[in-house]
Scaffold this active site. Structure first.
Site, PDB file in Angstrom:
ATOM      1  CG  ASN A  10      -1.596   1.296   1.408  1.00 32.14           C
ATOM      2  OD1 ASN A  10      -1.986   2.087   0.607  1.00 32.14           O
ATOM      3  ND2 ASN A  10      -2.297   1.264   2.566  1.00 32.14           N
ATOM      4  CE  LYS A  12      -0.137   3.203   4.762  1.00 30.12           C
ATOM      5  NZ  LYS A  12      -0.080   3.362   6.123  1.00 30.12           N
ATOM      6  CG  HIS A  93      -5.729   2.314   5.252  1.00 29.56           C
ATOM      7  ND1 HIS A  93      -5.151   3.098   6.301  1.00 29.56           N
ATOM      8  CD2 HIS A  93      -4.631   1.413   5.151  1.00 29.56           C
ATOM      9  CE1 HIS A  93      -4.191   2.870   6.654  1.00 29.56           C
ATOM     10  NE2 HIS A  93      -3.691   1.727   6.008  1.00 29.56           N
ATOM     11  CD  GLU A  95      -2.681   5.836   7.026  1.00 31.49           C
ATOM     12  OE1 GLU A  95      -2.678   5.850   5.564  1.00 31.49           O
ATOM     13  OE2 GLU A  95      -1.889   5.140   7.606  1.00 31.49           O
ATOM     14  CD  GLU A 164      -3.475  -2.408   7.648  1.00 28.10           C
ATOM     15  OE1 GLU A 164      -2.282  -2.651   6.873  1.00 28.10           O
ATOM     16  OE2 GLU A 164      -4.175  -1.332   7.135  1.00 28.10           O
ATOM     17  N   GLY A 170       2.824   2.095  10.860  1.00 30.13           N
ATOM     18  CA  GLY A 170       3.756   3.259  10.740  1.00 30.13           C
ATOM     19  C   GLY A 170       4.560   3.506  12.054  1.00 30.13           C
ATOM     20  CB  SER A 209       4.967  -2.025  11.879  1.00 26.50           C
ATOM     21  OG  SER A 209       4.935  -0.649  12.489  1.00 26.50           O
TER      22      SER A 209
HETATM   23  P1  PGA Z   1       2.945   0.246   7.543  1.00 25.10           P
HETATM   24  O1  PGA Z   1       1.473   0.601   6.938  1.00 25.10           O
HETATM   25  O2  PGA Z   1       3.344  -1.052   6.993  1.00 25.10           O
HETATM   26  O3  PGA Z   1       3.635   1.504   7.311  1.00 25.10           O
HETATM   27  O4  PGA Z   1       2.699   0.043   9.102  1.00 25.10           O
HETATM   28  C1  PGA Z   1       0.568  -0.758   6.890  1.00 25.10           C
HETATM   29  C2  PGA Z   1      -0.837   0.137   6.179  1.00 25.10           C
HETATM   30  O5  PGA Z   1      -1.215   0.909   6.806  1.00 25.10           O
HETATM   31  O6  PGA Z   1      -1.248  -0.626   5.543  1.00 25.10           O
END
Ligand code: PGA
Length: 252
Positions: A10, A12, A93, A95, A164, A170, A209
């Site tokens: 992903n 983003k 997601h 976010e 997640e 992150g 992560s």
């Molecule tokens: P990350 O993000 O691997 O940077 O923690 C995962 C995601 O948001 O899909």
């Protein structure tokens, strides 16, 4: 038959045309690892070019609008993703849920619209840190699933779920393998409740992560059918280390 592990990057809101080189490198490597299913979700501006640049890997969107078309300035419709060459889209997601106020009901409607446009969907769920600390993580996720999963006919066939934990995205922090196992077992049970037998084959990805250093451990957990990878998917090298971990597990 056990389905292939599914490793999805992903990107983003990252990437301009220079990122296509990463997509090409990922694609070339994936061609040598047929036992792993690999995909990337670039920003919408790169979807079409990514599709043109790769041969083996899947390409998908990161979100779509609930409506099929209309006066929604700045938004992207599921049919547009499909037209640009997408195979799937991510919806829900954390976010999007946190920064765009997306409720479970909106996520469900988006998933239905995406399926209607001929896309597969990855529906994301996950608890916040406060919810985990309060001991409510599994109930929160089960409720998110009950309210955000699409229910149209055969929806389960084109569905993946990504677990997640919001606090792991992150941050470099990951849940214990015991907690991942418990959550994925609960997600599987919920999927079977909702879809019956078809819920037994929906892939459940872990995200948050995921890195080369922890991928083997996480991907080996019971009911973890793959990974949704953010930061570590932005370079072919770090992403392929995770894909490689999945491939090695498949051989063992
Ligand atoms: P990350 O993000 O691997 O940077 O923690 C995962 C995601 O948001 O899909």
């Amino acid at each position: 038959m056990k389905s292939l592990r599914y490793i999805v990057g992903n990107w983003k809101m990252n990437g301009t045309r220079a990122m296509l080189n990463e997509a090409r490198a990922i694609d070339r490597a994936a061609a040598r690892l047929p036992r792993v299913q690999v995909a990337v979700a670039p920003p919408a501006t790169l979807l079409f070019r990514t599709r043109e640049a790769v041969e083996i890997i899947g390409v998908g969107g990161q979100d779509c609008h609930v409506e099929e078309s209309g006066a929604y300035t700045g938004d992207v419709a599921a049919a547009m993703l499909k037209d640009a060459g997408a195979d799937f889209t991510i919806v829900g997601h954390s976010e999007r849920r946190a920064m765009h106020g997306e409720t479970d009901e909106i996520v469900k409607a988006k998933a239905e619209t995406a399926l209607g446009a001929g896309l597969s969907v990855i529906v994301c769920v996950g608890e916040t840190e406060a919810e985990r600390d309060a001991g409510n993580a599994e109930d929160v996720v089960a409720r998110q699933l009950a309210n955000s999963l699409p229910r149209s006919e055969n929806a389960a066939d084109k569905l993946s779920v990504a677990y997640e934990p919001v606090w792991a995205i992150g941050t470099g922090r990951v849940p214990s393998t015991e907690d991942v196992a418990a959550m994925h077992a609960r997600i599987r049970a919920t999927l079977v409740e909702i879809y019956g037998e078809a819920g037994g084959t929906v892939r459940i990805l872990y995200g948050g992560s995921v890195k080369a250093e922890n991928a083997t451990e996480l991907l080996a957990v019971e009911e973890v059918g793959g990974a949704l990878v953010g930061g570590a998917s932005l370079s072919a090298e770090s992403f392929l280390a995770i894909v490689g971990a999945a491939a090695s597990l498949d051989e063992s």
